[in-house]
Write a protein that holds these residues in place. Structure first.
Motif, PDB file in Angstrom:
ATOM      1  N   SER A 174       0.812  -1.228   0.000  1.00 47.10           N
ATOM      2  CA  SER A 174       0.000   0.000   0.000  1.00 47.10           C
ATOM      3  C   SER A 174       0.840   1.270   0.000  1.00 47.10           C
ATOM      4  O   SER A 174       0.454   2.282  -0.584  1.00 47.10           O
ATOM      5  CB  SER A 174      -0.950   0.001   1.201  1.00 47.10           C
ATOM      6  OG  SER A 174      -0.222  -0.048   2.426  1.00 47.10           O
ATOM      7  N   LYS A 175       2.012   1.212   0.639  1.00 50.05           N
ATOM      8  CA  LYS A 175       2.870   2.407   0.706  1.00 50.05           C
ATOM      9  C   LYS A 175       3.405   2.813  -0.663  1.00 50.05           C
ATOM     10  O   LYS A 175       3.779   3.965  -0.875  1.00 50.05           O
ATOM     11  CB  LYS A 175       4.023   2.171   1.673  1.00 50.05           C
ATOM     12  CG  LYS A 175       3.597   2.098   3.129  1.00 50.05           C
ATOM     13  CD  LYS A 175       4.801   1.956   4.057  1.00 50.05           C
ATOM     14  CE  LYS A 175       4.363   1.904   5.521  1.00 50.05           C
ATOM     15  NZ  LYS A 175       5.524   1.761   6.434  1.00 50.05           N
ATOM     16  N   LEU A 176       3.450   1.865  -1.579  1.00 48.70           N
ATOM     17  CA  LEU A 176       3.935   2.189  -2.923  1.00 48.70           C
ATOM     18  C   LEU A 176       3.085   3.278  -3.565  1.00 48.70           C
ATOM     19  O   LEU A 176       3.594   4.125  -4.304  1.00 48.70           O
ATOM     20  CB  LEU A 176       3.896   0.938  -3.810  1.00 48.70           C
ATOM     21  CG  LEU A 176       4.880  -0.192  -3.505  1.00 48.70           C
ATOM     22  CD1 LEU A 176       4.561  -1.411  -4.367  1.00 48.70           C
ATOM     23  CD2 LEU A 176       6.308   0.262  -3.745  1.00 48.70           C
ATOM     24  N   PHE A 177       1.795   3.251  -3.275  1.00 48.94           N
ATOM     25  CA  PHE A 177       0.873   4.158  -3.944  1.00 48.94           C
ATOM     26  C   PHE A 177       0.910   5.576  -3.353  1.00 48.94           C
ATOM     27  O   PHE A 177       0.188   6.453  -3.823  1.00 48.94           O
ATOM     28  CB  PHE A 177      -0.531   3.565  -3.914  1.00 48.94           C
ATOM     29  CG  PHE A 177      -0.618   2.268  -4.679  1.00 48.94           C
ATOM     30  CD1 PHE A 177      -0.900   2.257  -6.034  1.00 48.94           C
ATOM     31  CD2 PHE A 177      -0.370   1.056  -4.047  1.00 48.94           C
ATOM     32  CE1 PHE A 177      -0.952   1.071  -6.743  1.00 48.94           C
ATOM     33  CE2 PHE A 177      -0.421  -0.143  -4.742  1.00 48.94           C
ATOM     34  CZ  PHE A 177      -0.699  -0.128  -6.098  1.00 48.94           C
ATOM     35  N   ASP A 178       1.773   5.757  -2.344  1.00 44.57           N
ATOM     36  CA  ASP A 178       2.027   7.107  -1.838  1.00 44.57           C
ATOM     37  C   ASP A 178       3.098   7.808  -2.671  1.00 44.57           C
ATOM     38  O   ASP A 178       3.236   9.026  -2.613  1.00 44.57           O
ATOM     39  CB  ASP A 178       2.487   7.056  -0.373  1.00 44.57           C
ATOM     40  CG  ASP A 178       1.387   6.582   0.566  1.00 44.57           C
ATOM     41  OD1 ASP A 178       0.201   6.781   0.227  1.00 44.57           O
ATOM     42  OD2 ASP A 178       1.713   6.012   1.622  1.00 44.57           O
ATOM     43  N   PHE A 179       3.865   7.016  -3.452  1.00 46.20           N
ATOM     44  CA  PHE A 179       4.908   7.596  -4.299  1.00 46.20           C
ATOM     45  C   PHE A 179       4.280   8.215  -5.540  1.00 46.20           C
ATOM     46  O   PHE A 179       3.193   7.810  -5.985  1.00 46.20           O
ATOM     47  CB  PHE A 179       5.915   6.527  -4.738  1.00 46.20           C
ATOM     48  CG  PHE A 179       6.648   5.861  -3.614  1.00 46.20           C
ATOM     49  CD1 PHE A 179       7.215   6.604  -2.593  1.00 46.20           C
ATOM     50  CD2 PHE A 179       6.776   4.485  -3.571  1.00 46.20           C
ATOM     51  CE1 PHE A 179       7.892   5.996  -1.555  1.00 46.20           C
ATOM     52  CE2 PHE A 179       7.451   3.852  -2.536  1.00 46.20           C
ATOM     53  CZ  PHE A 179       8.011   4.618  -1.524  1.00 46.20           C
ATOM     54  N   SER A 180       4.984   9.178  -6.096  1.00 43.11           N
ATOM     55  CA  SER A 180       4.552   9.759  -7.364  1.00 43.11           C
ATOM     56  C   SER A 180       4.577   8.678  -8.442  1.00 43.11           C
ATOM     57  O   SER A 180       5.483   7.858  -8.484  1.00 43.11           O
ATOM     58  CB  SER A 180       5.492  10.906  -7.759  1.00 43.11           C
ATOM     59  OG  SER A 180       5.301  11.270  -9.111  1.00 43.11           O
TER      60      SER A 180
END
Length: 299
Positions: A174-180
């Motif tokens: 899920s944290k991946l989708f916080d990246f641009s």
């Protein structure tokens, strides 16, 4: 990994015999993928044909990709893989938010640019195992253990979609989708941090493919940002003709016929229009275009 309880027939495959010891790379985990690159001393000359392929490398680079099987590929094999599946990767980026560059780089590594055993026998380009709850078809293949269960798809598009669902449906990613979506380096490192791969060099390998084959241009196309390429370098690497960037714009032009390679972004830049304006003129809801489609331009 938990094996599947597939109800459909099971196809059994065996792992390809390893290459000679001097080029063999031993894989230590499911997602530990090794590559070894060797540049030919003598450039490979391509035969002259009346209809040459779109992307032909004048100086071939051969490498060994080790995923669920060991595969030897050349630069033009990788380039053709990208050409074939870039549109699927971009469409998935629009729907699921995973950078197309990352998806393509993973596909190259996991499937041996489409030449690996699972890619051929099961259309499985990401080495996804059955896992609990999988009710589709499957194949048996040697990996971490002998004859493990891997998912089998009717076509490659299904494999790409399942890969997207795999990342979006598990909390550890899920944290991946916080990246641009345009920051492929952060995504590559984030995949490793989330436990996608055990190979410590996995992010570097993804980044290397993205930069070597300029895969980030497909992220830029989806994000509709101005991708700046290096034309001289591209022409040097690929045996293709450069596109003319300057055209005479006729302000009285009524319509334009979509050509191969055109996008809404490229057409809007060519005629000095906003993408939104171009879509409104043509009642377009999505960005997809088809060759031969006629678009209203100024009137």
């Amino acid at each position: 990994m938990v094996g599947c309880n597939a109800t459909k027939p099971v196809i059994t495959t065996t792992k390809k015999a390893p290459l000679k010891p001097k080029t063999e790379i031993v894989r230590t985990g499911k997602k530990t993928i090794g590559t070894k690159t060797a540049v030919s001393k003598v450039p490979v000359r391509q035969p002259i044909t009346t209809n040459p392929p779109k992307q032909v490398y004048t100086n071939q680079v051969t490498e060994v990709i080790v995923s669920t099987s060991q595969t030897v590929v050349s630069s033009d094999v990788v380039a053709n893989y990208i050409t074939k599946f870039k549109d699927i990767a971009m469409d998935n980026m629009k729907v699921y938010g995973i950078p197309a560059s990352i998806v393509l780089a993973q596909g190259i590594l996991e499937s041996g640019a489409g030449r690996g055993d699972l890619a051929i026998t099961a259309n499985n380009h990401f080495g996804i195992k059955c896992h609990e709850g999988w009710n589709g078809e499957s194949v048996k293949h040697d990996d971490d253990a002998a004859q493990e269960c891997f998912r089998k798809y009717d076509n490659v598009s299904e494999s790409y979609k399942d890969h997207a669902l795999f990342l979006t449906g598990r909390s550890r990613y899920s944290k991946l989708f916080d990246f641009s979506k345009g920051d492929y380096k952060a995504w590559a490192r984030g995949l490793k941090a989330a436990g996608y791969a055990t190979d410590p060099k996995y992010p570097d390998k993804l980044i290397s493919y993205i930069q070597r084959y300029k895969l980030h241009q497909y992220d830029d196309q989806v994000l509709e940002v101005d991708y700046v390429s290096k034309p001289n370098q591209i022409i040097e690497d690929l045996n293709i003709e450069p596109k003319k960037s300057k055209i005479n714009i006729d302000k009285n032009l009524i319509s334009y016929v979509v050509q191969k390679g055109d996008t809404l972004y490229s057409i809007s830049k060519r005629f000095n229009l906003e993408i939104k304006e171009l879509k409104e003129k043509n009642n377009l809801v999505e960005n997809a275009l088809s060759i031969g489609q006629q678009l209203k331009i100024y009137q």
